[in-house]
Design a protein around this motif. Structure first.
Motif, PDB file in Angstrom:
ATOM      1  N   LEU A 317      54.231  39.143  44.661  1.00 40.39           N
ATOM      2  CA  LEU A 317      53.856  40.465  45.161  1.00 40.39           C
ATOM      3  C   LEU A 317      54.467  40.705  46.550  1.00 40.39           C
ATOM      4  N   GLY A 318      54.293  39.735  47.437  1.00 41.13           N
ATOM      5  CA  GLY A 318      54.822  39.900  48.800  1.00 41.13           C
ATOM      6  C   GLY A 318      56.341  39.952  48.837  1.00 41.13           C
ATOM      7  N   ALA A 319      56.994  39.084  48.060  1.00 43.32           N
ATOM      8  CA  ALA A 319      58.453  39.057  48.063  1.00 43.32           C
ATOM      9  C   ALA A 319      59.036  40.350  47.515  1.00 43.32           C
ATOM     10  N   ALA A 320      58.277  41.044  46.678  1.00 45.29           N
ATOM     11  CA  ALA A 320      58.741  42.309  46.097  1.00 45.29           C
ATOM     12  C   ALA A 320      58.396  43.502  46.992  1.00 45.29           C
ATOM     13  N   GLY A 321      57.875  43.252  48.182  1.00 49.06           N
ATOM     14  CA  GLY A 321      57.538  44.354  49.091  1.00 49.06           C
ATOM     15  C   GLY A 321      56.159  44.939  48.836  1.00 49.06           C
ATOM     16  N   GLY A 322      55.323  44.221  48.072  1.00 47.75           N
ATOM     17  CA  GLY A 322      53.995  44.733  47.731  1.00 47.75           C
ATOM     18  C   GLY A 322      52.919  44.265  48.704  1.00 47.75           C
ATOM     19  N   HIS A 323      51.710  44.735  48.469  1.00 49.38           N
ATOM     20  CA  HIS A 323      50.587  44.362  49.323  1.00 49.38           C
ATOM     21  C   HIS A 323      49.276  44.515  48.571  1.00 49.38           C
ATOM     22  N   LEU A 324      48.221  43.936  49.145  1.00 47.98           N
ATOM     23  CA  LEU A 324      46.872  44.002  48.583  1.00 47.98           C
ATOM     24  C   LEU A 324      46.017  44.950  49.412  1.00 47.98           C
ATOM     25  N   THR A 325      45.170  45.704  48.745  1.00 53.90           N
ATOM     26  CA  THR A 325      44.185  46.510  49.483  1.00 53.90           C
ATOM     27  C   THR A 325      42.757  46.176  49.051  1.00 53.90           C
ATOM     28  N   GLU A 326      42.628  45.165  48.194  1.00 53.39           N
ATOM     29  CA  GLU A 326      41.276  44.732  47.825  1.00 53.39           C
ATOM     30  C   GLU A 326      41.326  43.278  47.390  1.00 53.39           C
ATOM     31  N   CYS A 327      40.299  42.535  47.752  1.00 53.19           N
ATOM     32  CA  CYS A 327      40.146  41.143  47.331  1.00 53.19           C
ATOM     33  C   CYS A 327      38.651  40.885  47.211  1.00 53.19           C
ATOM     34  N   ARG A 328      38.174  40.679  45.973  1.00 53.13           N
ATOM     35  CA  ARG A 328      36.731  40.508  45.745  1.00 53.13           C
ATOM     36  C   ARG A 328      36.509  39.245  44.935  1.00 53.13           C
ATOM     37  N   VAL A 329      35.626  38.386  45.413  1.00 54.70           N
ATOM     38  CA  VAL A 329      35.240  37.210  44.637  1.00 54.70           C
ATOM     39  C   VAL A 329      33.825  37.438  44.123  1.00 54.70           C
ATOM     40  N   GLU A 330      33.687  37.506  42.805  1.00 52.40           N
ATOM     41  CA  GLU A 330      32.367  37.749  42.204  1.00 52.40           C
ATOM     42  C   GLU A 330      32.279  37.004  40.891  1.00 52.40           C
ATOM     43  N   ALA A 331      31.145  36.370  40.641  1.00 55.56           N
ATOM     44  CA  ALA A 331      30.874  35.720  39.360  1.00 55.56           C
ATOM     45  C   ALA A 331      32.018  34.824  38.901  1.00 55.56           C
ATOM     46  N   GLY A 332      32.500  34.003  39.822  1.00 58.26           N
ATOM     47  CA  GLY A 332      33.501  33.013  39.444  1.00 58.26           C
ATOM     48  C   GLY A 332      34.895  33.557  39.209  1.00 58.26           C
ATOM     49  N   ALA A 333      35.134  34.823  39.572  1.00 55.82           N
ATOM     50  CA  ALA A 333      36.470  35.391  39.404  1.00 55.82           C
ATOM     51  C   ALA A 333      36.879  36.095  40.693  1.00 55.82           C
ATOM     52  N   VAL A 334      38.199  36.155  40.938  1.00 57.07           N
ATOM     53  CA  VAL A 334      38.698  36.913  42.075  1.00 57.07           C
ATOM     54  C   VAL A 334      39.485  38.104  41.526  1.00 57.07           C
ATOM     55  N   ALA A 335      39.219  39.279  42.091  1.00 52.47           N
ATOM     56  CA  ALA A 335      39.904  40.495  41.662  1.00 52.47           C
ATOM     57  C   ALA A 335      40.701  41.061  42.825  1.00 52.47           C
ATOM     58  N   TYR A 336      41.983  41.335  42.566  1.00 57.74           N
ATOM     59  CA  TYR A 336      42.854  41.930  43.577  1.00 57.74           C
ATOM     60  C   TYR A 336      43.246  43.342  43.156  1.00 57.74           C
ATOM     61  N   THR A 337      43.310  44.258  44.119  1.00 61.50           N
ATOM     62  CA  THR A 337      44.047  45.498  43.894  1.00 61.50           C
ATOM     63  C   THR A 337      45.366  45.364  44.644  1.00 61.50           C
ATOM     64  N   GLY A 338      46.445  45.391  43.880  1.00 60.56           N
ATOM     65  CA  GLY A 338      47.781  45.229  44.456  1.00 60.56           C
ATOM     66  C   GLY A 338      48.593  46.507  44.328  1.00 60.56           C
ATOM     67  N   HIS A 339      49.653  46.611  45.144  1.00 63.07           N
ATOM     68  CA  HIS A 339      50.518  47.791  45.138  1.00 63.07           C
ATOM     69  C   HIS A 339      51.955  47.326  45.231  1.00 63.07           C
ATOM     70  N   LEU A 340      52.782  47.816  44.327  1.00 59.74           N
ATOM     71  CA  LEU A 340      54.197  47.467  44.337  1.00 59.74           C
ATOM     72  C   LEU A 340      55.030  48.716  44.614  1.00 59.74           C
ATOM     73  N   PRO A 341      56.142  48.564  45.381  1.00 55.96           N
ATOM     74  CA  PRO A 341      56.994  49.722  45.629  1.00 55.96           C
ATOM     75  C   PRO A 341      57.546  50.257  44.312  1.00 55.96           C
ATOM     76  N   GLY A 342      57.639  51.553  44.230  1.00 57.41           N
ATOM     77  CA  GLY A 342      58.191  52.175  43.027  1.00 57.41           C
ATOM     78  C   GLY A 342      57.233  53.180  42.448  1.00 57.41           C
ATOM     79  N   PRO A 343      57.770  54.160  41.725  1.00 54.45           N
ATOM     80  CA  PRO A 343      56.917  55.178  41.125  1.00 54.45           C
ATOM     81  C   PRO A 343      56.148  54.621  39.930  1.00 54.45           C
ATOM     82  N   PRO A 344      55.004  55.224  39.582  1.00 54.18           N
ATOM     83  CA  PRO A 344      54.225  54.765  38.428  1.00 54.18           C
ATOM     84  C   PRO A 344      55.055  54.831  37.148  1.00 54.18           C
ATOM     85  N   GLY A 345      54.681  53.997  36.202  1.00 52.29           N
ATOM     86  CA  GLY A 345      55.357  54.040  34.904  1.00 52.29           C
ATOM     87  C   GLY A 345      56.566  53.168  34.864  1.00 52.29           C
TER      88      GLY A 345
END
Lengths: 345, 345
Positions: A317-345
């Motif tokens: 993610l980082g090497a591709a120019g992306g970043h995280l805007t969320e990191c949640r650890v709940e019930a034994g799992a970690v959830a990330y919201t990530g963002h990558l450069p480029g238009p949707p689709g």
């Protein structure tokens, strides 16, 4: 400054923090953490700075050890050469629960020092990208780092510490967390920050040596003023930064010199087509500095034993120019919201 | 924008002016001259721009010849390669009383072209230092050039024209007139503007070619954003500027490369003392970009036959980083108020 940020409590529950080295960056970290409701202490080797912090209502004890004892998170914000020594002292004065990070502009050296000290599991190398043409606690502001791109370096052994710190800087600073390995950060930072300091220094230095110095300054165009701005920074700090990232900086400089040679050759030959094409290459990169579209995604990983997949995801993610805007650890799992450069689709 | 400026009438009595090439700079000249009360006409080779100027209430005839006929002063504001041809047409359509000037970013080529056309006595090469990261008449503003450093190139045969133009741009634009020979301007502008464009292009170009382009852009620090700003400008315009000043630009680039080599050598050797000393040299030049003190003086010359002393005074003033803020011709004498860098006494 986003007022909303200061109302949020870090979800993963860091409640106490310390900042070691309360200059412009450290002081701004201190101010923002306090505004977010954390119990924070600050320490600086300079007694006058400690008195100033005390006068501002901060817990500002006389010793580093008192400042960090019992804290959940410690930010090391002193000069680069001081970090290995400070890291050793802070580690000795904190328990295993305490996560450590720094804000230095190069990462491989301090990551190696942490490894040598056996701190890889709780030290997370960090680098918030923030302007620093001022200095000192008096110039600090709680909003200085709000919304900054903030590099954090995950490792297999340090994944739990990475998650806690990512959650904290996202929740408290509204940061865009850019996960990268320490060596890759340094290669990237060489081009995005360190080589520009060398170019600015060379341009300003050439003018200083010119017999027409005064006339050049009188005709300083925007290109000159912009191109030399960071040459106005403290030479010691810039030298520390360059020396701590010597190899990647010299490699990055070579890459710039290749293009500079191409430009000079085309100019010398009067080759308008090649010159224009080369300038157009640069314009494409420059146009992408602001306003790139990003596409969001969510990824989850088991918070358990095998971190290889999570680590690979983060570093790609980082090497591709992306970043995280969320990191949640709940019930034994970690959830990330990530963002990558480029238009949707 | 200084409102006081627009109330002043040019003391030497220029009452009519024309601007040829009404883009960002030409359009801003047009707007300011009109605001100062002059009767102005504009012409641009682009019919849509002429219609736009007409819609803004300007005299905007269809031919260049109609625009300049009978005018006291004509500003040539088209692209550099167009200037010799435009100069020839404007000269043929105006009488000997009419003073001609340009606003191009290099001066020796256009000065030579004017000399070859026998126009040295009424063409005064000019260069207002103004930002140009936008383009077009729609972006023009009457305040764009207010208070700008404005190079004008005096010559022995063109002294009367120089005085008229200096008085005009001081009175109408509040300009700091920097008198320089055309070749010296080009040597100075190479360092103060053109080489910075090459460095910005090389830095941005290297990032464009990098396999880590996206990550570098994600971590673009202030040093990168500042150092590549002018790489976002139109490649054609930058190429024109560089090609029109090839020799001085290559010489200036060599001077920058000498310092860059020194910096790289010190970094490669891990020589902190030398690296810091080199960065400190650059800081000294950078610190002088803003806030230099100036000391004012007055000089008078007989407005008559021998211009050698006056010419020497003017060129030495510009080469020393100085400028004029007043030029008055009265009772057979010319009086200048000049300013030199440095504290009084």
């Amino acid at each position: 400054m986003t007022d909303g940020v200061s109302d949020k409590r870090p979800v993963l529950g860091e409640r106490t923090a310390a900042v070691i080295g309360t200059g412009l960056i450290g002081g701004s970290v201190l101010l923002r953490l306090r505004a977010a409701g954390l119990d924070v202490a600050g320490w600086d080797p300079d007694p006058a700075t400690r008195r100033y912090a005390d006068a501002q209502g901060f817990v500002a004890p006389d010793t580093l050890e008192e400042a960090v004892a019992g804290r959940d998170v410690v930010f090391l914000c002193g000069p680069l050469p001081s970090l290995p020594g400070t890291l050793s002292r802070v580690a000795a004065a904190t328990d295993e629960h305490c996560v450590l990070t720094d804000v230095g502009s190069t990462k491989a050296q301090v990551a190696a020092a942490a490894g040598a000290l056996g701190l890889g599991h709780r030290f997370v190398p960090g680098h918030p990208m923030a302007g620093a043409d001022r200095a000192g606690l008096a110039s600090a502001s709680p909003g200085l780092l709000d919304g900054a791109a903030w590099v954090l370096c995950p490792t297999g052994s340090g994944m739990a510490a990475f998650r806690r710190l990512a959650a904290l800087v996202i929740d408290v600073f509204g940061a865009w967390v850019v996960p990268m390995s320490a060596p890759e950060h340094d290669v990237v930072a060489a081009l995005s920050s360190h080589v520009p300091h060398l170019l600015a220094g060379a341009l300003a230095g050439a003018v200083q040596r010119s017999a027409l110095r005064e006339a050049v300054l009188a005709l300083a165009a925007g290109s000159f003023t912009d191109g030399t701005r960071v040459a106005g920074g403290p030479p010691n700090r810039t030298a520390n930064m360059l020396l701590a990232n010597r190899g990647p900086v010299l490699t990055g400089l070579d890459a710039v010199r290749v293009v500079l040679d191409d430009l000079a050759d085309a100019l010398r030959a009067g080759d308008r087509a090649t010159l224009t094409a080369l300038l157009d290459e640069g314009r494409a990169a420059r146009a992408a500095v602001r306003g790139r579209p990003f596409t969001a995604h969510r990824r989850e990983f088991r918070a358990g034993v095998d971190h290889a997949g999570e680590l690979a995801y983060l570093r790609e993610l980082g090497a591709a120019g992306g970043h995280l805007t969320e990191c949640r650890v709940e019930a034994g799992a970690v959830a990330y919201t990530g963002h990558l450069p480029g238009p949707p689709g």
